[in-house]
Write an enzyme that holds these catalytic residues in place. Sequence first.
Site, mmCIF file in Angstrom:
data_model
loop_
_atom_site.group_PDB
_atom_site.id
_atom_site.type_symbol
_atom_site.label_atom_id
_atom_site.label_comp_id
_atom_site.label_asym_id
_atom_site.label_seq_id
_atom_site.Cartn_x
_atom_site.Cartn_y
_atom_site.Cartn_z
ATOM 1 N N ASP A 46 0.921 -9.968 -25.368
ATOM 2 C CA ASP A 46 -0.396 -10.485 -25.734
ATOM 3 C C ASP A 46 -1.482 -9.627 -25.085
ATOM 4 O O ASP A 46 -1.531 -9.491 -23.867
ATOM 5 C CB ASP A 46 -0.519 -11.934 -25.250
ATOM 6 C CG ASP A 46 -1.858 -12.563 -25.589
ATOM 7 O OD1 ASP A 46 -1.939 -13.273 -26.612
ATOM 8 O OD2 ASP A 46 -2.831 -12.357 -24.827
ATOM 9 N N TYR A 51 -9.691 -6.776 -23.260
ATOM 10 C CA TYR A 51 -8.919 -6.330 -22.088
ATOM 11 C C TYR A 51 -9.007 -4.816 -21.897
ATOM 12 O O TYR A 51 -8.627 -4.308 -20.846
ATOM 13 C CB TYR A 51 -7.440 -6.709 -22.220
ATOM 14 C CG TYR A 51 -7.161 -8.179 -22.342
ATOM 15 C CD1 TYR A 51 -8.149 -9.148 -22.164
ATOM 16 C CD2 TYR A 51 -5.869 -8.622 -22.631
ATOM 17 C CE1 TYR A 51 -7.866 -10.492 -22.285
ATOM 18 C CE2 TYR A 51 -5.586 -9.973 -22.746
ATOM 19 C CZ TYR A 51 -6.581 -10.901 -22.584
ATOM 20 O OH TYR A 51 -6.284 -12.238 -22.711
ATOM 21 N N LYS A 76 -6.714 -9.827 -29.890
ATOM 22 C CA LYS A 76 -7.795 -10.782 -30.123
ATOM 23 C C LYS A 76 -9.075 -10.062 -30.530
ATOM 24 O O LYS A 76 -9.453 -9.058 -29.917
ATOM 25 C CB LYS A 76 -8.049 -11.610 -28.862
ATOM 26 C CG LYS A 76 -6.801 -12.289 -28.324
ATOM 27 C CD LYS A 76 -7.071 -13.038 -27.030
ATOM 28 C CE LYS A 76 -5.786 -13.460 -26.375
ATOM 29 N NZ LYS A 76 -5.073 -12.322 -25.722
ATOM 30 N N HIS A 109 -11.122 -14.530 -30.180
ATOM 31 C CA HIS A 109 -10.954 -14.737 -28.746
ATOM 32 C C HIS A 109 -11.696 -15.968 -28.224
ATOM 33 O O HIS A 109 -11.253 -16.624 -27.277
ATOM 34 C CB HIS A 109 -11.410 -13.486 -27.979
ATOM 35 C CG HIS A 109 -10.757 -13.327 -26.647
ATOM 36 N ND1 HIS A 109 -10.663 -12.116 -25.996
ATOM 37 C CD2 HIS A 109 -10.156 -14.213 -25.820
ATOM 38 C CE1 HIS A 109 -10.034 -12.272 -24.843
ATOM 39 N NE2 HIS A 109 -9.728 -13.541 -24.711
#
Length: 286
Positions: A46, A51, A76, A109
């Site tokens: 994931d 990120y 996401k 997200h």
Amino acid sequence: MILEENYTLSNGVEIPKLGLGTWFISDQDVVQAVKDAAEIGYRHIDTAQAYQNERGVGEGIRAAGVNRDDLFITTKLAAEVKSYQQAVSSIDQSLRTMGLDYIDMMIIHSPQPWRQFGEDDRYFEGNREAWRALEQAYKAGKLRAIGVSNFEKADLDNILESSSVSPMVNQILVHISNTPHELIQHTQDKGILVEAYSPVAHGELLKNQGVAEIARAYGVTIPQLGIRYVLQLGLLALPKTANPEHMKNNADVDFVISDADMDRLKNVPQIENYGEASMFPVYGGS
């Protein structure tokens, strides 16, 4: 063994019950993390645009020596993307950044941009627009599944009332001391799988003596207890780590928490401080 167990999404796609979260793992370090996880037996990774490690995840996938079709990769759509055109562009950018022909699942997200998280404006129209782009990419075969994250009941209902494809997951903060039962029930009633991120409360559960006492009674670690807890609620667990020993420990959860202890754990007082994560919106920061 939990690494060999799957849930089945509403569209028939299978998704491993335990995944590796990669938040706070750098683009460089995540390459090795993905390789280590795959060697241990993880098949669900994931990540997220936010990120800033999608490129490394893609590199790790190619270096892992596992058939791509045996892996389940989630990313996401950035929380700030609230228009159709932006979402179309962002979806294609994730595919390019990871170097993948398809992504197993892509999710919104957050219903609100992070800087507006928790405010009154739920961005209903923007989420419908972003969802329309996800639906289009799903129907085109770029995505095998689509979903949402951090969506409350009203946010979910907004999508369900206007979509041609229903969300397949809602990824939310769930752990011992933070179990939003009503939201979980509402989500499950709609045929949507709940994914639990931070099942160890970003490490803060390790300081809870009551939880430690129950873990000792089962001869397991607090992270193992936390992961088993969300699994027994029928949720998918997404612990985050770059440490191979922790990855192995997190997957060693073939024990059963008794009904009485599940009730105790459901009623553990709410954690007020998430340590270094407290600055982030979903943990109470802004």
